[in-house]
Every structure is written in C-alpha cells, then in structure tokens.
Design a protein around this motif. Sequence first.
Motif, PDB file in Angstrom:
ATOM      1  N   SER A  35       7.799  16.564  -7.474  1.00  0.00           N
ATOM      2  CA  SER A  35       8.917  15.950  -8.060  1.00  0.00           C
ATOM      3  C   SER A  35      10.246  15.825  -6.782  1.00  0.00           C
ATOM      4  O   SER A  35      10.675  14.694  -6.936  1.00  0.00           O
ATOM      5  CB  SER A  35       9.478  16.698  -9.194  1.00  0.00           C
ATOM      6  N   THR A  36      10.222  16.698  -5.868  1.00  0.00           N
ATOM      7  CA  THR A  36      11.200  16.480  -4.732  1.00  0.00           C
ATOM      8  C   THR A  36      10.755  15.481  -3.950  1.00  0.00           C
ATOM      9  O   THR A  36      11.525  14.802  -3.397  1.00  0.00           O
ATOM     10  CB  THR A  36      11.017  17.894  -3.939  1.00  0.00           C
ATOM     11  N   LEU A  37       9.298  15.399  -3.751  1.00  0.00           N
ATOM     12  CA  LEU A  37       8.772  14.231  -2.905  1.00  0.00           C
ATOM     13  C   LEU A  37       9.170  12.717  -3.833  1.00  0.00           C
ATOM     14  O   LEU A  37       9.267  11.724  -3.027  1.00  0.00           O
ATOM     15  CB  LEU A  37       7.172  14.443  -2.668  1.00  0.00           C
ATOM     16  N   LEU A  38       8.962  12.891  -4.781  1.00  0.00           N
ATOM     17  CA  LEU A  38       9.123  11.462  -5.630  1.00  0.00           C
ATOM     18  C   LEU A  38      10.479  11.248  -5.532  1.00  0.00           C
ATOM     19  O   LEU A  38      10.946  10.190  -5.263  1.00  0.00           O
ATOM     20  CB  LEU A  38       8.781  11.759  -6.913  1.00  0.00           C
ATOM     21  N   GLU A  39      11.480  12.367  -5.537  1.00  0.00           N
ATOM     22  CA  GLU A  39      12.866  11.814  -5.606  1.00  0.00           C
ATOM     23  C   GLU A  39      13.220  11.237  -4.091  1.00  0.00           C
ATOM     24  O   GLU A  39      14.128  10.381  -3.983  1.00  0.00           O
ATOM     25  CB  GLU A  39      13.749  13.237  -5.959  1.00  0.00           C
ATOM     26  N   LEU A  40      12.622  11.872  -3.020  1.00  0.00           N
ATOM     27  CA  LEU A  40      13.002  11.454  -1.827  1.00  0.00           C
ATOM     28  C   LEU A  40      12.385  10.514  -1.609  1.00  0.00           C
ATOM     29  O   LEU A  40      12.888   9.392  -0.723  1.00  0.00           O
ATOM     30  CB  LEU A  40      12.413  12.438  -0.736  1.00  0.00           C
ATOM     31  N   LEU A  41      11.391   9.627  -2.303  1.00  0.00           N
ATOM     32  CA  LEU A  41      10.703   8.296  -2.143  1.00  0.00           C
ATOM     33  C   LEU A  41      11.165   7.309  -2.772  1.00  0.00           C
ATOM     34  O   LEU A  41      10.610   6.261  -3.064  1.00  0.00           O
ATOM     35  CB  LEU A  41       9.146   8.398  -2.160  1.00  0.00           C
ATOM     36  N   ARG A  42      12.390   7.566  -3.710  1.00  0.00           N
ATOM     37  CA  ARG A  42      12.803   6.299  -4.363  1.00  0.00           C
ATOM     38  C   ARG A  42      13.493   5.400  -3.723  1.00  0.00           C
ATOM     39  O   ARG A  42      13.845   5.562  -2.225  1.00  0.00           O
ATOM     40  CB  ARG A  42      14.226   7.039  -5.187  1.00  0.00           C
ATOM     41  N   PRO A  43      13.244   4.075  -3.796  1.00  0.00           N
ATOM     42  CA  PRO A  43      13.471   3.023  -3.069  1.00  0.00           C
ATOM     43  C   PRO A  43      14.962   3.157  -2.398  1.00  0.00           C
ATOM     44  O   PRO A  43      15.255   2.655  -1.231  1.00  0.00           O
ATOM     45  CB  PRO A  43      13.683   1.714  -3.882  1.00  0.00           C
ATOM     46  N   ALA A  44      15.797   3.575  -3.151  1.00  0.00           N
ATOM     47  CA  ALA A  44      17.246   3.684  -2.571  1.00  0.00           C
ATOM     48  C   ALA A  44      17.316   4.740  -1.483  1.00  0.00           C
ATOM     49  O   ALA A  44      17.786   4.465  -0.541  1.00  0.00           O
ATOM     50  CB  ALA A  44      18.423   4.186  -3.576  1.00  0.00           C
ATOM     51  N   ASN A  45      16.544   5.924  -1.408  1.00  0.00           N
ATOM     52  CA  ASN A  45      16.585   6.725  -0.349  1.00  0.00           C
ATOM     53  C   ASN A  45      15.660   6.252   0.679  1.00  0.00           C
ATOM     54  O   ASN A  45      16.174   6.430   1.975  1.00  0.00           O
ATOM     55  CB  ASN A  45      15.852   8.205  -0.883  1.00  0.00           C
ATOM     56  N   VAL A  46      14.616   5.511   0.499  1.00  0.00           N
ATOM     57  CA  VAL A  46      13.873   4.973   1.500  1.00  0.00           C
ATOM     58  C   VAL A  46      14.678   3.797   2.390  1.00  0.00           C
ATOM     59  O   VAL A  46      14.550   3.717   3.537  1.00  0.00           O
ATOM     60  CB  VAL A  46      12.433   4.292   1.042  1.00  0.00           C
ATOM     61  N   PHE A  47      15.386   3.000   1.705  1.00  0.00           N
ATOM     62  CA  PHE A  47      16.330   2.018   2.394  1.00  0.00           C
ATOM     63  C   PHE A  47      17.593   2.708   3.196  1.00  0.00           C
ATOM     64  O   PHE A  47      17.811   2.255   4.110  1.00  0.00           O
ATOM     65  CB  PHE A  47      16.873   1.205   1.525  1.00  0.00           C
ATOM     66  N   CYS A  48      18.078   3.722   2.746  1.00  0.00           N
ATOM     67  CA  CYS A  48      19.094   4.551   3.526  1.00  0.00           C
ATOM     68  C   CYS A  48      18.501   5.126   4.594  1.00  0.00           C
ATOM     69  O   CYS A  48      19.154   4.988   5.738  1.00  0.00           O
ATOM     70  CB  CYS A  48      19.587   5.571   2.539  1.00  0.00           C
ATOM     71  N   GLY A  49      17.138   5.720   4.622  1.00  0.00           N
ATOM     72  CA  GLY A  49      16.492   6.217   5.505  1.00  0.00           C
ATOM     73  C   GLY A  49      16.231   5.112   6.751  1.00  0.00           C
ATOM     74  O   GLY A  49      16.581   5.333   7.895  1.00  0.00           O
ATOM     75  N   LEU A  50      15.828   3.796   6.290  1.00  0.00           N
ATOM     76  CA  LEU A  50      15.327   2.778   7.229  1.00  0.00           C
ATOM     77  C   LEU A  50      16.703   2.212   7.843  1.00  0.00           C
ATOM     78  O   LEU A  50      16.865   1.994   9.137  1.00  0.00           O
ATOM     79  CB  LEU A  50      14.822   1.892   6.322  1.00  0.00           C
ATOM     80  N   GLY A  51      17.933   2.127   7.036  1.00  0.00           N
ATOM     81  CA  GLY A  51      19.126   1.964   7.598  1.00  0.00           C
ATOM     82  C   GLY A  51      19.583   2.684   8.552  1.00  0.00           C
ATOM     83  O   GLY A  51      20.244   2.236   9.638  1.00  0.00           O
ATOM     84  N   ALA A  52      19.359   3.942   8.395  1.00  0.00           N
ATOM     85  CA  ALA A  52      19.970   4.892   9.200  1.00  0.00           C
ATOM     86  C   ALA A  52      19.056   4.952  10.586  1.00  0.00           C
ATOM     87  O   ALA A  52      19.882   4.955  11.734  1.00  0.00           O
ATOM     88  CB  ALA A  52      19.902   6.331   8.800  1.00  0.00           C
ATOM     89  N   TRP A  53      17.934   4.648  10.440  1.00  0.00           N
ATOM     90  CA  TRP A  53      17.002   4.605  11.687  1.00  0.00           C
ATOM     91  C   TRP A  53      17.277   3.312  12.450  1.00  0.00           C
ATOM     92  O   TRP A  53      17.588   3.382  13.728  1.00  0.00           O
ATOM     93  CB  TRP A  53      15.515   4.303  11.448  1.00  0.00           C
ATOM     94  N   LEU A  54      17.479   2.225  11.853  1.00  0.00           N
ATOM     95  CA  LEU A  54      17.830   1.064  12.520  1.00  0.00           C
ATOM     96  C   LEU A  54      19.280   1.139  13.107  1.00  0.00           C
ATOM     97  O   LEU A  54      19.398   0.759  14.085  1.00  0.00           O
ATOM     98  CB  LEU A  54      17.701   0.012  11.598  1.00  0.00           C
ATOM     99  N   GLY A  55      20.221   1.700  12.516  1.00  0.00           N
ATOM    100  CA  GLY A  55      21.398   1.988  13.076  1.00  0.00           C
ATOM    101  C   GLY A  55      21.506   2.770  14.258  1.00  0.00           C
ATOM    102  O   GLY A  55      22.344   2.445  15.258  1.00  0.00           O
ATOM    103  N   TRP A  56      20.707   3.740  14.289  1.00  0.00           N
ATOM    104  CA  TRP A  56      20.404   4.685  15.536  1.00  0.00           C
ATOM    105  C   TRP A  56      19.887   3.814  16.697  1.00  0.00           C
ATOM    106  O   TRP A  56      20.302   4.008  17.654  1.00  0.00           O
ATOM    107  CB  TRP A  56      19.520   5.966  15.079  1.00  0.00           C
ATOM    108  N   ARG A  57      18.779   2.880  16.093  1.00  0.00           N
ATOM    109  CA  ARG A  57      18.232   2.212  17.509  1.00  0.00           C
ATOM    110  C   ARG A  57      19.225   1.293  18.060  1.00  0.00           C
ATOM    111  O   ARG A  57      19.263   1.247  19.392  1.00  0.00           O
ATOM    112  CB  ARG A  57      17.010   1.317  16.816  1.00  0.00           C
TER     113      ARG A  57
END
Length: 163
Positions: free
Chosen positions: A13-35
């Motif tokens: 359930s923790t993994l499913l919570e982390l893989l919600r679309p909003a979390n994935v987009f936030c993670g990708l945004g943070a990665w792109l921001g860092w790049r």
Amino acid sequence: MTGQITTLSLLGSTLLELLRPANVFCGLGAWLGWRVAYALYFSPLRNIPGPFWARVSGLPMLLHDLGGTEADFMIKNSEKYGSLFVMEPNKIAVCDPDDCQIILSSHSFAKDMRYAQVDILEPNLFLTRDPELSRQRRRQIGPALSMSGLGKMEPMLLAAGAQ
C-alpha cells in the motif's frame, strides 16, 4: 505468518501510494528542475555557449543522430555559438582546427571510457587511454604521418589510387 502478511500488505500500500500519478509527476518535476539548475548554475560547462536542451539532456543529439542530421545540427550550432559549444550535458564540440591540434597533441585530455570498450584485440594508438603507450606509439608512427613524411609518400599513394 500474519505479521509477514501485514508487513507485505503495508509495504504494497505504501508503494501504491508513492506511485500515484501526482507523486510521479512531482518526482519527475523535481528531477527535471535539478537537471536544469545543475546545467545552468553548477556544471563545469555552464560558461560554454550552447543550446539550452543540449545542456539538460542528450536527447537532442540522439534524435539528430538517429535521424541522420547530426552533421547539419553540428554545423548549425557552430555557426550560432562559435567553434566551442555544449553538445550534451557532459560533452562539448571543438570545431577549431587549432584547438583540435592542442587537444590531440596533449596527454592532458584523457579519452572517454568508451574507447576502452572498443579496444578488444590489443591496445593501439587510436584507442588507448594509457598516456605512456600513446607517447610510445606516436614516436614510432609520427614520422610517417608528418607533413614531410606524407609528402614523400604522395607519389606512391597517387599511383596506388590511380590503379
């Protein structure tokens, strides 16, 4: 046994919570921001001119390479940015023959690790990353490839090419 099932179900359930679309987009945004922040403010290549997307990703070069337009892309960038520009986040293009001569005649600029992956038979002048072997091979073959050495071989090369 029930403790293991509870732990696995909690982990799932923790993994499913982390893989919600909003979390994935936030993670990708943070990665792109860092790049972007790294490319513009922290990269050792930040003061070398070049296209923005080439600083952030190798994708533009890959697309031009796959499309067969890499040469046009390089010519366009050299006209726009000059003889030295960023072509990928960790790569620069050197288009000035004088600069190329300095780089190729010095052992201060080590070849990329990819050269070691191609060196399958034995170390040679063109693929070695070892400065000492490179010096030795240049001393051996250098006279034949000098301008005077090539001038002496020109008649033989032209005769062989005309046959």
